[in-house]
Design a protein around this motif. Sequence first.
Motif, PDB file in Angstrom:
ATOM      1  N   LEU A  24       0.825  -1.205   0.000  1.00 42.97           N
ATOM      2  CA  LEU A  24       0.000   0.000   0.000  1.00 42.97           C
ATOM      3  C   LEU A  24       0.867   1.266   0.000  1.00 42.97           C
ATOM      4  O   LEU A  24       0.534   2.264  -0.642  1.00 42.97           O
ATOM      5  CB  LEU A  24      -0.937  -0.003   1.216  1.00 42.97           C
ATOM      6  CG  LEU A  24      -2.103  -0.994   1.178  1.00 42.97           C
ATOM      7  CD1 LEU A  24      -2.810  -1.021   2.527  1.00 42.97           C
ATOM      8  CD2 LEU A  24      -3.085  -0.625   0.074  1.00 42.97           C
TER       9      LEU A  24
ATOM     10  N   GLU B  31       3.826   1.573  -1.298  1.00 39.36           N
ATOM     11  CA  GLU B  31       4.369   1.749  -2.644  1.00 39.36           C
ATOM     12  C   GLU B  31       3.317   2.309  -3.597  1.00 39.36           C
ATOM     13  O   GLU B  31       3.614   3.127  -4.463  1.00 39.36           O
ATOM     14  CB  GLU B  31       4.907   0.419  -3.167  1.00 39.36           C
ATOM     15  CG  GLU B  31       6.121  -0.098  -2.425  1.00 39.36           C
ATOM     16  CD  GLU B  31       6.585  -1.449  -2.954  1.00 39.36           C
ATOM     17  OE1 GLU B  31       5.949  -1.956  -3.920  1.00 39.36           O
ATOM     18  OE2 GLU B  31       7.561  -1.993  -2.419  1.00 39.36           O
ATOM     19  N   LEU B  32       2.074   1.841  -3.417  1.00 38.84           N
ATOM     20  CA  LEU B  32       0.984   2.275  -4.283  1.00 38.84           C
ATOM     21  C   LEU B  32       0.561   3.699  -3.970  1.00 38.84           C
ATOM     22  O   LEU B  32       0.237   4.486  -4.870  1.00 38.84           O
ATOM     23  CB  LEU B  32      -0.199   1.309  -4.119  1.00 38.84           C
ATOM     24  CG  LEU B  32      -1.289   1.343  -5.184  1.00 38.84           C
ATOM     25  CD1 LEU B  32      -0.709   0.981  -6.552  1.00 38.84           C
ATOM     26  CD2 LEU B  32      -2.418   0.390  -4.817  1.00 38.84           C
ATOM     27  N   PHE B  33       0.558   4.027  -2.667  1.00 37.31           N
ATOM     28  CA  PHE B  33       0.171   5.370  -2.222  1.00 37.31           C
ATOM     29  C   PHE B  33       1.287   5.909  -1.323  1.00 37.31           C
ATOM     30  O   PHE B  33       1.238   5.730  -0.098  1.00 37.31           O
ATOM     31  CB  PHE B  33      -1.159   5.339  -1.461  1.00 37.31           C
ATOM     32  CG  PHE B  33      -2.294   4.731  -2.225  1.00 37.31           C
ATOM     33  CD1 PHE B  33      -2.976   5.468  -3.187  1.00 37.31           C
ATOM     34  CD2 PHE B  33      -2.682   3.409  -1.995  1.00 37.31           C
ATOM     35  CE1 PHE B  33      -4.033   4.919  -3.898  1.00 37.31           C
ATOM     36  CE2 PHE B  33      -3.725   2.855  -2.700  1.00 37.31           C
ATOM     37  CZ  PHE B  33      -4.404   3.596  -3.658  1.00 37.31           C
ATOM     38  N   PRO B  34       2.281   6.562  -1.896  1.00 36.66           N
ATOM     39  CA  PRO B  34       3.453   7.019  -1.135  1.00 36.66           C
ATOM     40  C   PRO B  34       3.122   7.885   0.080  1.00 36.66           C
ATOM     41  O   PRO B  34       3.883   7.916   1.052  1.00 36.66           O
ATOM     42  CB  PRO B  34       4.246   7.822  -2.179  1.00 36.66           C
ATOM     43  CG  PRO B  34       3.846   7.217  -3.488  1.00 36.66           C
ATOM     44  CD  PRO B  34       2.398   6.857  -3.329  1.00 36.66           C
ATOM     45  N   ALA B  35       1.989   8.575   0.049  1.00 31.83           N
ATOM     46  CA  ALA B  35       1.617   9.425   1.188  1.00 31.83           C
ATOM     47  C   ALA B  35       1.450   8.619   2.467  1.00 31.83           C
ATOM     48  O   ALA B  35       1.613   9.151   3.576  1.00 31.83           O
ATOM     49  CB  ALA B  35       0.333  10.185   0.868  1.00 31.83           C
ATOM     50  N   LEU B  36       1.151   7.332   2.341  1.00 39.16           N
ATOM     51  CA  LEU B  36       0.953   6.487   3.517  1.00 39.16           C
ATOM     52  C   LEU B  36       2.241   6.246   4.288  1.00 39.16           C
ATOM     53  O   LEU B  36       2.202   5.853   5.454  1.00 39.16           O
ATOM     54  CB  LEU B  36       0.342   5.141   3.103  1.00 39.16           C
ATOM     55  CG  LEU B  36      -1.083   5.178   2.534  1.00 39.16           C
ATOM     56  CD1 LEU B  36      -1.517   3.783   2.115  1.00 39.16           C
ATOM     57  CD2 LEU B  36      -2.059   5.753   3.558  1.00 39.16           C
TER      58      LEU B  36
END
Length: 216
Positions: free
Chosen positions: A44, A46-51
């Motif tokens: 997740l 990698e998919l959503f760097p903001a996380l």
Amino acid sequence: MNQQIFEREPDDPKRKPMNPLLKLLLELGPLVVFFFANARGEWLAELFPALVAFGGPIFIATGLFMVATALSLGVSWLLVRTLPIMPLISGVIVFVFGALTLWLQDETFIKMKPTIVNSLFAAVLLGGLLFGRSLLGYVFDQAFKLDAEGWRKLTFRWGLFFVFLALVNEIVWRSFSTDIWVAFKVWGIMPITLVFTFSQMPLIMRHSLDDQFRKE
């Protein structure tokens, strides 16, 4: 003291009923999100760097758990214009302990959340009985119509069950890894709760005031 106060089902005629399957989905949804995010936290991120700002997988799971809980409560409010007492209390504690978990980067807080919630429910139910109040009737008022003795017995049993859940959570999170605790929280607690709930049906049938549950 007026005995009718305790025998009357504390029902609100203005309250809109919720589909049981939808209610189950709203209650299970945040837990499934929590489990998935903990298991696939790196993917997740990698998919959503903001996380990445949340931290490791358990912290990403905690943040998404808080969001999912807020969405669940919001949908509940939009559909029936009321918030169930137990999910509401649990939600508040999720926000408080989740925020502490993320702020301090300490997973202990989110792990203690079930202990705090279940201990609080146990204290409220068992404490209410000491003052002659079967408070469980205000939670299950749309599901069952029981006599005063039935509500007292059911309230006492649920109070003890919440004590059991609090103790089990303490044992699991202190004795096993985070992944095992998350898996048990999602896939262990719900089956145990369902088994306990169905085991109370004989008591409900004996004390039911509703023909569909009354035991002939």
